[in-house]
Design a protein around this motif. Structure first.
Motif, PDB file in Angstrom:
ATOM      1  N   PHE A 244      27.154  14.607  33.285  1.00 37.45           N
ATOM      2  CA  PHE A 244      27.858  15.850  32.995  1.00 37.45           C
ATOM      3  C   PHE A 244      26.919  16.866  32.322  1.00 37.45           C
ATOM      4  O   PHE A 244      26.853  18.022  32.725  1.00 37.45           O
ATOM      5  N   VAL A 245      26.200  16.425  31.310  1.00 36.47           N
ATOM      6  CA  VAL A 245      25.320  17.348  30.584  1.00 36.47           C
ATOM      7  C   VAL A 245      24.200  17.841  31.498  1.00 36.47           C
ATOM      8  O   VAL A 245      23.880  19.026  31.531  1.00 36.47           O
ATOM      9  N   ASN A 246      23.630  16.911  32.280  1.00 38.67           N
ATOM     10  CA  ASN A 246      22.531  17.331  33.150  1.00 38.67           C
ATOM     11  C   ASN A 246      23.000  18.312  34.217  1.00 38.67           C
ATOM     12  O   ASN A 246      22.453  19.406  34.358  1.00 38.67           O
ATOM     13  N   VAL A 247      24.025  17.931  34.952  1.00 36.96           N
ATOM     14  CA  VAL A 247      24.498  18.814  36.022  1.00 36.96           C
ATOM     15  C   VAL A 247      25.037  20.106  35.418  1.00 36.96           C
ATOM     16  O   VAL A 247      24.825  21.199  35.958  1.00 36.96           O
ATOM     17  N   GLY A 248      25.693  19.973  34.258  1.00 36.02           N
ATOM     18  CA  GLY A 248      26.196  21.169  33.591  1.00 36.02           C
ATOM     19  C   GLY A 248      25.079  22.131  33.256  1.00 36.02           C
ATOM     20  O   GLY A 248      25.183  23.340  33.493  1.00 36.02           O
ATOM     21  N   MET A 249      23.956  21.623  32.763  1.00 39.63           N
ATOM     22  CA  MET A 249      22.882  22.529  32.369  1.00 39.63           C
ATOM     23  C   MET A 249      22.140  23.067  33.599  1.00 39.63           C
ATOM     24  O   MET A 249      21.759  24.231  33.638  1.00 39.63           O
ATOM     25  N   VAL A 250      21.977  22.231  34.587  1.00 40.62           N
ATOM     26  CA  VAL A 250      21.261  22.672  35.779  1.00 40.62           C
ATOM     27  C   VAL A 250      22.079  23.718  36.547  1.00 40.62           C
ATOM     28  O   VAL A 250      21.530  24.642  37.136  1.00 40.62           O
ATOM     29  N   SER A 251      23.423  23.572  36.483  1.00 44.91           N
ATOM     30  CA  SER A 251      24.244  24.527  37.223  1.00 44.91           C
ATOM     31  C   SER A 251      24.646  25.700  36.341  1.00 44.91           C
ATOM     32  O   SER A 251      25.494  26.488  36.706  1.00 44.91           O
ATOM     33  N   GLY A 252      24.034  25.825  35.177  1.00 47.68           N
ATOM     34  CA  GLY A 252      24.236  27.006  34.354  1.00 47.68           C
ATOM     35  C   GLY A 252      25.525  27.010  33.569  1.00 47.68           C
ATOM     36  O   GLY A 252      26.006  28.053  33.160  1.00 47.68           O
ATOM     37  N   MET A 253      26.130  25.823  33.370  1.00 46.39           N
ATOM     38  CA  MET A 253      27.374  25.742  32.631  1.00 46.39           C
ATOM     39  C   MET A 253      27.138  25.408  31.173  1.00 46.39           C
ATOM     40  O   MET A 253      27.933  25.748  30.310  1.00 46.39           O
ATOM     41  N   LEU A 254      26.069  24.695  30.906  1.00 45.53           N
ATOM     42  CA  LEU A 254      25.752  24.246  29.555  1.00 45.53           C
ATOM     43  C   LEU A 254      24.334  24.715  29.215  1.00 45.53           C
ATOM     44  O   LEU A 254      23.535  24.967  30.110  1.00 45.53           O
ATOM     45  N   PRO A 255      24.028  24.825  27.937  1.00 43.83           N
ATOM     46  CA  PRO A 255      22.670  25.236  27.580  1.00 43.83           C
ATOM     47  C   PRO A 255      21.642  24.189  28.008  1.00 43.83           C
ATOM     48  O   PRO A 255      21.966  23.022  28.198  1.00 43.83           O
ATOM     49  N   VAL A 256      20.403  24.634  28.169  1.00 44.45           N
ATOM     50  CA  VAL A 256      19.362  23.739  28.658  1.00 44.45           C
ATOM     51  C   VAL A 256      18.864  22.859  27.514  1.00 44.45           C
ATOM     52  O   VAL A 256      18.144  23.312  26.634  1.00 44.45           O
ATOM     53  N   VAL A 257      19.306  21.603  27.518  1.00 45.09           N
ATOM     54  CA  VAL A 257      18.736  20.611  26.598  1.00 45.09           C
ATOM     55  C   VAL A 257      18.120  19.540  27.481  1.00 45.09           C
ATOM     56  O   VAL A 257      18.563  19.331  28.593  1.00 45.09           O
ATOM     57  N   GLY A 258      17.111  18.879  26.990  1.00 40.64           N
ATOM     58  CA  GLY A 258      16.381  17.947  27.851  1.00 40.64           C
ATOM     59  C   GLY A 258      17.130  16.650  28.084  1.00 40.64           C
ATOM     60  O   GLY A 258      16.915  15.654  27.400  1.00 40.64           O
ATOM     61  N   VAL A 259      18.030  16.642  29.061  1.00 39.74           N
ATOM     62  CA  VAL A 259      18.728  15.407  29.420  1.00 39.74           C
ATOM     63  C   VAL A 259      18.497  15.151  30.905  1.00 39.74           C
ATOM     64  O   VAL A 259      18.769  16.009  31.723  1.00 39.74           O
ATOM     65  N   PRO A 260      17.969  13.983  31.263  1.00 43.66           N
ATOM     66  CA  PRO A 260      17.694  13.696  32.673  1.00 43.66           C
ATOM     67  C   PRO A 260      18.958  13.317  33.436  1.00 43.66           C
ATOM     68  O   PRO A 260      19.964  12.945  32.843  1.00 43.66           O
ATOM     69  N   LEU A 261      18.876  13.427  34.750  1.00 49.44           N
ATOM     70  CA  LEU A 261      19.966  12.938  35.610  1.00 49.44           C
ATOM     71  C   LEU A 261      19.767  11.430  35.733  1.00 49.44           C
ATOM     72  O   LEU A 261      18.767  10.976  36.257  1.00 49.44           O
ATOM     73  N   PRO A 262      20.731  10.629  35.257  1.00 45.24           N
ATOM     74  CA  PRO A 262      20.455   9.203  35.105  1.00 45.24           C
ATOM     75  C   PRO A 262      20.069   8.518  36.413  1.00 45.24           C
ATOM     76  O   PRO A 262      20.735   8.682  37.422  1.00 45.24           O
ATOM     77  N   LEU A 263      18.992   7.776  36.355  1.00 44.73           N
ATOM     78  CA  LEU A 263      18.439   6.962  37.440  1.00 44.73           C
ATOM     79  C   LEU A 263      17.905   7.782  38.617  1.00 44.73           C
ATOM     80  O   LEU A 263      17.394   7.231  39.578  1.00 44.73           O
TER      81      LEU A 263
ATOM     82  N   VAL B  13      15.228   2.480  31.783  1.00 39.01           N
ATOM     83  CA  VAL B  13      15.275   1.084  31.355  1.00 39.01           C
ATOM     84  C   VAL B  13      16.456   0.858  30.408  1.00 39.01           C
ATOM     85  O   VAL B  13      17.189  -0.132  30.525  1.00 39.01           O
ATOM     86  N   THR B  14      16.663   1.817  29.494  1.00 40.25           N
ATOM     87  CA  THR B  14      17.770   1.669  28.556  1.00 40.25           C
ATOM     88  C   THR B  14      19.111   1.668  29.287  1.00 40.25           C
ATOM     89  O   THR B  14      19.995   0.868  28.986  1.00 40.25           O
ATOM     90  N   LEU B  15      19.231   2.590  30.238  1.00 42.30           N
ATOM     91  CA  LEU B  15      20.474   2.646  31.006  1.00 42.30           C
ATOM     92  C   LEU B  15      20.756   1.326  31.694  1.00 42.30           C
ATOM     93  O   LEU B  15      21.871   0.793  31.656  1.00 42.30           O
ATOM     94  N   MET B  16      19.714   0.775  32.323  1.00 41.78           N
ATOM     95  CA  MET B  16      19.892  -0.469  33.054  1.00 41.78           C
ATOM     96  C   MET B  16      20.171  -1.613  32.094  1.00 41.78           C
ATOM     97  O   MET B  16      20.942  -2.532  32.424  1.00 41.78           O
ATOM     98  N   ALA B  17      19.561  -1.575  30.913  1.00 42.42           N
ATOM     99  CA  ALA B  17      19.852  -2.599  29.919  1.00 42.42           C
ATOM    100  C   ALA B  17      21.341  -2.547  29.582  1.00 42.42           C
ATOM    101  O   ALA B  17      22.009  -3.582  29.486  1.00 42.42           O
ATOM    102  N   GLY B  18      21.859  -1.310  29.443  1.00 42.76           N
ATOM    103  CA  GLY B  18      23.286  -1.138  29.159  1.00 42.76           C
ATOM    104  C   GLY B  18      24.136  -1.748  30.253  1.00 42.76           C
ATOM    105  O   GLY B  18      25.107  -2.473  29.979  1.00 42.76           O
ATOM    106  N   PHE B  19      23.761  -1.472  31.504  1.00 40.27           N
ATOM    107  CA  PHE B  19      24.523  -2.054  32.604  1.00 40.27           C
ATOM    108  C   PHE B  19      24.388  -3.572  32.629  1.00 40.27           C
ATOM    109  O   PHE B  19      25.315  -4.276  33.039  1.00 40.27           O
ATOM    110  N   GLY B  20      23.236  -4.060  32.192  1.00 37.05           N
ATOM    111  CA  GLY B  20      23.059  -5.503  32.077  1.00 37.05           C
ATOM    112  C   GLY B  20      24.076  -6.091  31.118  1.00 37.05           C
ATOM    113  O   GLY B  20      24.710  -7.119  31.393  1.00 37.05           O
ATOM    114  N   ILE B  21      24.252  -5.412  29.966  1.00 30.52           N
ATOM    115  CA  ILE B  21      25.225  -5.885  28.985  1.00 30.52           C
ATOM    116  C   ILE B  21      26.626  -5.894  29.606  1.00 30.52           C
ATOM    117  O   ILE B  21      27.388  -6.866  29.470  1.00 30.52           O
ATOM    118  N   LEU B  22      26.944  -4.792  30.328  1.00 26.79           N
ATOM    119  CA  LEU B  22      28.253  -4.711  30.986  1.00 26.79           C
ATOM    120  C   LEU B  22      28.472  -5.891  31.936  1.00 26.79           C
ATOM    121  O   LEU B  22      29.539  -6.505  31.965  1.00 26.79           O
TER     122      LEU B  22
END
Lengths: 357, 634
Positions: free
Chosen positions: A308-327, A336-345
């Protein structure tokens, strides 16, 4: 007997994202094979981490939460101190083909600890317990903000707030806080510096400052808009290929994707993200333990917040903060952190299945 | 507490599950928000953005950084960036390329070669980029073009900086050069860092310190008119220039050394013993690096490649030669450290025989040297003495001892691709040749023949190590670095690196003995080099001559039959340092197929020492004079 237990719907969804990442990276990175090789390596490492984490008994996380959180806190403080003396902002640990930030530990450490604090006592939490949970949440958030890394701070704060919400923070307080926020907005806005005000206004109307603060947003919006319903086709996005877009293979990769694959592609991608998140929420819903339920819900929902934050910022809805589009974005730190999280899930899920069997 | 949880379990489950369900609804709302936003941009406003994207007039243009300059130790410029004018065309802005090229050719001379290269670029690079049609326009051509510029939309004259090497070929083997980035390099570099730069360091210092010299790319936001011609700069992030390098090389000494070599093939390495600073790094013959900057044409390159003198070969770094007698003083030192005494005599009848063998290992002089002790063996370079010493030491000790002076291992110089050389051992021979070590091979190893191979650089380091009485420093071409950022003058210094394995504890009395022998080579009437360089010196000097049987130094050469004899002559070698009491310069000289080390290589060293030590003294006295007589006008 040891056997690998995985949740196949999640694995397939994540693999599809990884594949999409490589496809769009070839275009966004100027057809540079080196980027593809690096990203593939990262994906492999990330999947290895996923498999590793999914084999850990989920109750362990409750036991380890204070240790993981404590270690993360120490590292954050060290990074901050070291950063001051070393001047060269040493936020990173170099592992050769990818770099690692101590704040990454906290992306899982904070939700674990908040969930641990809340799940120990009865839910919904007492005011005192809620207060300790918020301390546990905002202390590392503050340290990361000091680095400074606004994007990560926001994501970690959100991941903690999700848990507070899941733990039963009363609806009436939520409504009250929301109303308070809305009412105080003009007052807060007036307190800001003029340049900060301008930055916020730019967000609502980037065309008021097309060559200054609005440049990135405008170029990115043009790319997305020019894509139309069906997109210009892979490698055909003029806006992207002409390098109007900054950071087009990292944080702004979504605008390249949108220009080349159009609304149809965006719809498919967002659907994929939605299904993955929903699957995570479903797994959390069906587990038997409050702590794991809180943690699983946070991990799943934070994943979508990234989107949400990434697409929001890229599409001009949210201010530009450095958040990547996951994966999808190029870069290994968050992957790696994201995948670790999914590992826990997945661990939670397979544990659940064994129990019901 | 446990009880509490148990009691509330059902209630908690209900609570959290309810909240999870709410999260699911929030999830759908968030995704719908995104979808609506993207739908708004892509469907509802598609036409507006489509027009905007086609008419995009603001673009980000990379500003290449200025490459760091390279200076010698006295501040002379060795590599600089000179402005040149190029004629460039942006294909996307040209309606009819054929017509444009025809028109342009009427005012600016365009060679078929340039045209061919331009057309190749047209096919391989995107049309919105500027393609170079012609480099290095004359001022007249620039003027003619400027007057007619309005007729050529899409074509422009640009001022660019081009790497230039004012010393031409004199320093090419140490500096290397920059050239166009080729495909292989393209795959391994960070494309972001090389935005707007077409050049990369190919060899030598330019390659080794590429990341320091490169600098950081900047960006400009440029607004263009409908033809794509820049109107004004809206915003800029300036490029950061690369760091300037100051080398230990003394360019005048380098030039002098090469001139003394003249048209002989060979190498000269001169090192400041205390620091390891490389004063001169000569490989002769050389070639002009300026021709390579923008790509050398095929014919010229072919000539260089097929030249039997092989100018492209960096002999100083890659050339591997049998060190010959230049290592005898090391063997002598090994002997002293292992129980030989300085007064121990060996009788030299002109040959040496191993027990139980009839094979005669000859001394270089048939009549022999008679009874010889260690010092005179070094002075006269008596082979028989060293056969016997090597035989008594054995190959294992020889290998370890000579190895500790750097033979057979990389020196650690700041240049890429340095070979190891070869210091043979039993283990090596079994591994590589699959045969056991023969005692006779120990003998010829003792006089620097046989398998042993050393690069001129290794011999230079060995010479410096002798001057330092056993302390081995890493040779260093760079002296220090000056940050090119402009503000402030931050310098980074490189401290001398002393190799760990050089900390061998030598008996200094043994070293005195060796140095006496080496001094005698030059200064005693019995010394091999005395006749050629020993007289009329104003400083003390220690050295060792060597004459090595020819070994092929590199593969693939097709020797011309008529020249066969010339290429089969011995290599002349000489290592030396001076002054002995406080060494300021250590040297290794190799002249390929030059003949005798004493008659050919030693005089070269003498001339270089004369020049360098005189210049040093002059400078000292000059600066002294400035201090004592401030008004003398010096």
């Amino acid at each position: 007997m040891f056997r690998i237990k995985l949740d196949w719907p999640l694995v397939i969804g994540l693999l599809m994202l990884g594949f999409t990442s490589l496809v769009i990276l070839w275009s966004a990175g100027g057809e540079n094979p080196r980027l593809i090789v690096n990203q593939s390596l990262r994906l492999m490492v990330a999947f290895a981490v996923l498999i590793l984490f999914s084999q850990i008994r989920p109750e362990s996380w409750s036991r380890w939460a204070p240790m993981i959180y404590g270690a993360g806190l120490v590292l954050l403080v060290m990074v901050l101190l070291f950063g001051y003396t070393g001047k060269g902002a040493q936020r990173w640990l170099d592992l050769g083909f990818m770099r690692f930030q101590p704040s990454e530990i906290m992306k899982l450490g904070v939700p674990m600890m908040v969930a641990w604090v809340l799940a120990r006592r009865r839910l919904p939490p007492s005011s005192l317990n809620l207060f300790s949970a918020l301390i546990v949440l905002f202390l590392p958030a503050f340290l990361i903000l000091e680095q400074p890394d606004l994007g990560t701070t926001i994501m970690i704060t959100l991941s903690g707030l999700v848990i507070v919400f899941l733990a039963g923070f009363a609806w009436r307080y939520i409504a009250l806080l929301g109303a308070l926020g809305l009412v105080s907005m003009p007052a807060v806005f007036n307190m800001l510096h003029p340049y900060q005000q301008r930055r916020i206004l730019t967000l609502f109307d980037p065309w008021s400052d097309p060559l200054g603060g609005g440049y990135h947003s405008i170029q990115s919006m043009i790319a997305i808009g020019a894509g139309g319903a069906q997109g210009k086709g892979w490698l055909q996005g003029s806006q992207s290929q002409l390098e109007f877009i900054p950071e087009r293979h990292t944080d702004f990769i979504f605008s390249v994707y949108s220009e080349e694959f159009g609304f149809v592609g965006v719809f498919m991608l967002l659907l994929l993200y939605t299904l993955i998140t929903a699957r995570g929420l479903y797994i959390s819903y069906n587990t038997k333990d409050s702590f794991l339920r809180l943690l699983g819900g946070s991990i799943s929902m934070t994943f979508l917040f990234y989107v949400f934050v990434n697409v929001g910022m890229v599409s001009g809805m949210l201010p530009v903060v450095g958040v990547p589009l996951p994966l999808i974005s190029y870069g290994g730190t968050s992957m790696v952190t994201l995948m670790a999280g999914f590992g826990i899930l997945m661990g939670i899920h397979s544990h659940q299945r064994l129990m019901s069997n | 507490m446990e009880q509490l949880e148990l009691k509330d379990y059902l209630h908690e489950t209900k609570l959290i599950q309810g909240r999870l369900f709410a999260l699911g609804i929030i999830l759908i709302l968030l995704v719908l928000t995104l979808m609506t936003r993207v739908w708004y941009l892509q469907i509802y406003q598609h036409e507006k953005f489509d027009v905007l994207s086609k008419d995009n007039r603001v673009r980000l243009v990379a500003v290449p950084p200025i490459r760091g300059q390279i200076y010698d130790r006295k501040g002379r410029v060795l590599a600089e960036n000179l402005p040149i004018f190029t004629l460039e065309i942006v294909p996307d802005q040209v309606a009819d390329m054929r017509a444009l090229l025809d028109e342009v050719a009427r005012i600016v001379m365009i060679s078929p070669n340039q045209l061919k290269r331009f057309e190749a670029a047209l096919r391989s690079r995107p049309g919105f980029e500027a393609h170079i049609l012609k480099l290095n326009l004359s001022e007249e051509e620039v003027a003619r073009f400027m007057v007619n510029q309005h007729r050529f939309p899409g074509a422009q004259v640009q001022a660019r900086l081009q790497r230039s090497y004012p010393y031409g070929g004199e320093l090419v083997h140490v500096l290397g050069y920059v050239g166009r980035i080729n495909q292989r390099e393209k795959d391994s570099i960070d494309p972001q860092a090389y935005k707007g730069t077409e050049y990369i360091g190919k060899l030598g210092i330019e390659e080794y310190y590429e990341s320091e010299l490169l600098g950081k790319v900047g960006f400009e936001q440029i607004e263009t008119n409908a033809h794509g011609r820049p109107i004004r700069t809206l915003d800029r992030m300036p490029a950061v220039s690369g760091n300037d390098l100051v080398l230990n090389i003394d360019a005048e000494l380098q030039v002098k050394a090469r001139q003394i070599l003249g048209d002989r093939r060979g190498s000269v390495i001169a090192i400041e013993p205390a620091t390891g600073g490389v004063l001169a790094f000569v490989s002769n013959p050389t070639y002009d690096p300026n021709k390579f900057v923008n790509g050398i044409d095929h014919r010229s390159y072919g000539e260089l490649r097929d030249d039997p003198q092989r100018p492209l070969l960096n002999r100083a770094l890659y050339g591997r030669y049998a060190p010959g007698s230049t290592i005898k003083q090391l063997v002598a030192l090994a002997g002293l450290e292992n129980g030989w005494s300085a007064s121990q005599q060996v009788s030299c009848p002109g040959y040496y025989q191993l027990k139980g063998s009839s094979h005669r290992y000859r001394c270089w002089t048939r009549v022999g040297h008679g009874p010889t002790n260690l010092i005179s063996a070094i002075m006269k370079s008596c082979d028989v003495f060293f056969y016997q010493m090597a035989n008594s030491l054995g190959i294992d000790k020889l290998h370890d001892f000579l190895g500790s002076f750097g033979l057979g291992s990389k020196t650690g110089i700041d240049l890429r691709g340095e070979p190891d050389g070869l210091m043979p051992s039993r283990e090596w021979k079994r591994r590589v040749k699959g045969v056991v070590w023969y005692p006779g091979e120990t003998l010829i190893t003792g006089i620097g023949q046989g398998f042993t191979l050393a690069t001129p650089l290794q011999l230079g380091v060995m010479s410096a190590t002798m001057a330092n009485r056993g302390q081995r420093v890493e040779p260093r071409i760079i002296n220090h670095m000056v940050e090119g950022a402009g503000d402030g003058y931050t310098a980074m210094d490189f401290t001398p690196v002393i190799r760990e394995n050089s900390q061998v504890e030598f008996n200094q009395a043994n070293f005195d003995t060796i140095l006496e022998g080496m001094r005698g080579v030059v200064e005693s009437p019995e010394g091999t080099a005395h006749y050629y360089i020993g007289r009329d010196k104003s400083y003390s000097m220690a050295g060792k001559t060597g004459t090595a049987q020819v070994v092929n130094i590199a593969q693939g050469a097709r020797y011309d039959a008529s020249k066969l004899t010339e290429f089969q002559k011995d290599h002349a070698l000489f290592v030396a340092f001076a002054p002995v009491e406080e060494p300021k310069i250590a040297i290794a000289v190799i002249v390929e197929n030059g003949g005798g080390g004493s008659s050919v290589a030693a005089p070269i060293a003498r001339q270089i020492f004369d020049y360098y030590l005189a210049a040093e003294t002059n400078e000292e006295s000059a600066s002294l004079a400035r201090v004592t007589q401030p008004d003398s006008g010096l």
